[in-house]
Design an enzyme around this catalytic site. Structure first.
Site, PDB file in Angstrom:
ATOM      1  N   GLY A 169       0.650  -1.245  -0.112  1.00 25.56           N
ATOM      2  CA  GLY A 169      -0.066   0.009  -0.095  1.00 25.56           C
ATOM      3  C   GLY A 169       0.788   1.107   0.070  1.00 25.56           C
ATOM      4  O   GLY A 169       2.065   1.296  -0.420  1.00 25.56           O
ATOM      5  N   GLY A 404      25.913  11.007 -29.418  1.00 23.92           N
ATOM      6  CA  GLY A 404      25.449  11.745 -28.085  1.00 23.92           C
ATOM      7  C   GLY A 404      25.906  11.006 -26.919  1.00 23.92           C
ATOM      8  O   GLY A 404      26.050  11.755 -25.901  1.00 23.92           O
ATOM      9  N   ALA A 405      26.055   9.769 -26.951  1.00 24.80           N
ATOM     10  CA  ALA A 405      26.462   9.065 -25.663  1.00 24.80           C
ATOM     11  C   ALA A 405      27.791   9.397 -25.293  1.00 24.80           C
ATOM     12  O   ALA A 405      28.357   9.430 -24.208  1.00 24.80           O
ATOM     13  CB  ALA A 405      26.593   7.398 -25.919  1.00 24.80           C
TER      14      ALA A 405
END
Ligand code: HXC
Length: 508
Positions: A169, A404-405
């Site tokens: 929960g 981009g890496a």
């Protein structure tokens, strides 16, 4: 006086018995230790100082006025781990299933408040049936008070959660806001709604273990950082882990004496890169050979194994390691690896832990799955994390650093302090084959082969980047540890601040 002492002893003894021998036996029968036994394993012998032992709940509904058990389902206080201060709470499943009453919550809040006041980490041992059902909204209020403190403590003192039983929960959200979660296999689980509700709402049939067990959360969801075999193993792992952490964001990283020479040369690293660029090797070997005594505490080893994150030491001081792993998906960056490493980089930055990055990355993973699930946003997390980090950043490119890496992986352009490359490094927009297919489309096979060779000769090396100053030095692989140790020494007094802001807006 002696009567008072006797009363004190009586009350203490009653508290130590928790929910009674029968429930303690039931706990043991499940292979679980009790809340107090767990603290004995976690903390240095005799160091535990308890708080609020006499606290009881104040509920008068459903016959609760006749059932009061001192400590009210959670044992709280402070102690030491290898001599360093830590605040702890340990939920006692033998008392109302470890469920959280308002008073129980107040005890946890006191621990968090004290830890914040003095600057010490908090370790929470979770074993609870959730909100104390008899208390209703008072219990929910208690949860929210804990959540609020978890958030305020985030980035101020390290917070570690050990899940050693049920955690279901809304109760999951306190551990979820702490820095690291370790789970015990088979006896712990975390889910927002359990198997019964899942069955009713979605008609899916699933076991507790499948839905939210240690393996599920350590491999699939990444909610958990480690899955361990049993209580004792988990508590001992927490002790080892604690030794890497600074006490707070105002403290230096801890130091442990080491006999490992700072300038140890590792000749074997000179030949670790295979002759064929598509052949993998184990980046763990590079990491272990760099760190003191080869000791590396990896987090999330079962999730997004294409990136490796964890702690080690150089010259006795903690460093955070981030490394692409060529053995898994060729070390590519994808959604999961970006998120995993981004969170780790931010933890290191928040707690003054220098970051050492080993790069061998062919780029971002292509595909509709990645694009449609938001690689743009998730990849940006890692870019953002590295770019905002002001701790010392040392980068070693061992082989590929494409596209981009290359930028993302702690490049010079993102304020990398020392950017090294091995002679085997290949720093380019993409691999030669892909590049040539785009810029020389339409050439015949011979022409393509020639162009590929030309592209490789030009870019499959570290020297173009080094000639622009993007790489500070091309180093012998065998001298990696020595270079990193020297670099970290130099950067010990690094001063760098980001512009003032209320907080940033990292792409969540
Ligand atoms: C009060 C509880 C309790 C609870 C367990 N107990 N959960 N008492 N409040 N939430 C008590 C039981 O009555 C029992 O008392 C003892 O703890 C042990 O429970 P058992 O059921 O016998 O143990 P077990 O079979 O191991 O099952 C454990 C369990 C189950 C799976 C956790 O107890 C359970 O489902 N509990 C209810 C879980 C739940 O729905 N919680 C509320 C979730 S909502 P005796 O006297 O017999 O020993 C929630 C909201 C939080 O947490 C929101 C925050 C924002």
């Amino acid at each position: 006086m002696s009567a008072n002492i006797a009363e004190m002893e009586k009350r203490r003894a009653a508290a130590r018995m928790g929910g009674g021998q029968k429930r303690i036996d039931a706990q043991h029968a499940k292979g679980k230790l009790t809340a107090r036994e767990r603290l004995e394993v976690l903390l240095d012998e005799g160091s535990f100082e308890e708080l609020d032992l006499y606290v009881e709940h104040d509920c008068v509904d459903f016959g609760m006025q006749d059932q009061r058990i001192p400590s009210d389902g959670v044992v709280t206080g402070s102690g030491t781990i290898n001599g360093r201060l830590v605040y702890v709470f340990s939920q006692d499943f033998t008392v109302f299933g470890g469920s959280l009453s308002n008073r129980h919550a107040q005890k946890i809040c006191k621990v968090l408040d004290n830890a914040m006041k003095v600057g010490a980490p908090v370790i929470g041992l979770n074993d609870s049936g959730g909100a104390r059902i008899q208390e209703g909204v008072a219990s929910l209020a208690g949860y929210a008070e804990v959540f609020q403190r978890n958030v305020l403590a985030s980035g101020v003192v390290p917070q570690l959660s050990l899940i050693m039983g049920p955690c279901a929960g809304g109760a999951v959200y306190s551990p979820a806001m702490t820095d690291f979660i370790f789970m015990v296999k088979d006896s712990s689980y975390m889910f927002v709604t359990g198997p019964d509700v899942v069955k009713t709402v979605t008609n899916e049939v699933v076991t507790q273990e499948e839905l939210g067990g240690a393996v599920t959360h350590s491999s699939k969801t990444s909610v958990s950082d480690l899955a361990l075999e049993n209580d004792v193993e988990t508590l001992l792992a927490a002790r080892d882990f604690f030794d890497f952490l600074p006490l707070s964001n105002r403290e230096e990283v801890p130091e442990r004496p080491t006999a490992d020479p700072w300038d140890r040369l590792e000749e074997s690293l000179d030949t670790i890169i295979p002759p064929n660029a598509n052949q993998p090797y184990d980046m763990h070997e590079v990491i272990r050979k760099t760190l003191d005594e080869g000791e590396f505490f990896e987090i999330q080893p079962m999730h997004a194994a294409n990136i490796i994150c964890g702690f080690g030491r150089v010259e006795g001081k903690t460093v955070g390691i981030v490394a692409n792993q060529p053995m898994v998906l060729a070390g590519v960056l994808d959604i999961n690896s970006s998120k995993k490493a981004a969170r780790f980089v931010r933890f290191c930055d928040a707690f003054n832990i220098p970051i050492v990055t080993f790069v061998d990355v062919p780029g971002f993973l292509p595909g509709t799955d990645q694009e449609h699930n938001g690689i743009i946003k998730h990849g940006a997390k890692l870019l953002f994390a590295y770019a905002e980090a002001t701790v010392p950043k040392i980068t070693v490119i061992t082989r590929k650093a494409y596209g981009g890496a290359y930028d993302v992986m702690a490049s010079k352009h993102l304020r990398g302090d020392l950017n090294y490359a091995w002679p085997t490094a290949e720093i380019a927009v993409m691999g030669a084959k892909g590049a040539v297919e785009i810029i020389f489309r339409g050439r015949d096979a011979d022409g393509m082969a020639a162009a590929t060779k030309e592209y490789e000769d030009r870019f499959a090396n570290p020297f173009v980047a080094a000639s622009r100053g993007y790489i500070d030095e091309v180093i012998y692989p065998h001298s990696t540890r020595r270079r990193i140790a020297l670099g970290l020494r130099k950067l010990r007094n690094k001063q760098l601040e980001n512009p003032w802001k209320k907080h940033d807006n990292i792409p969540l």
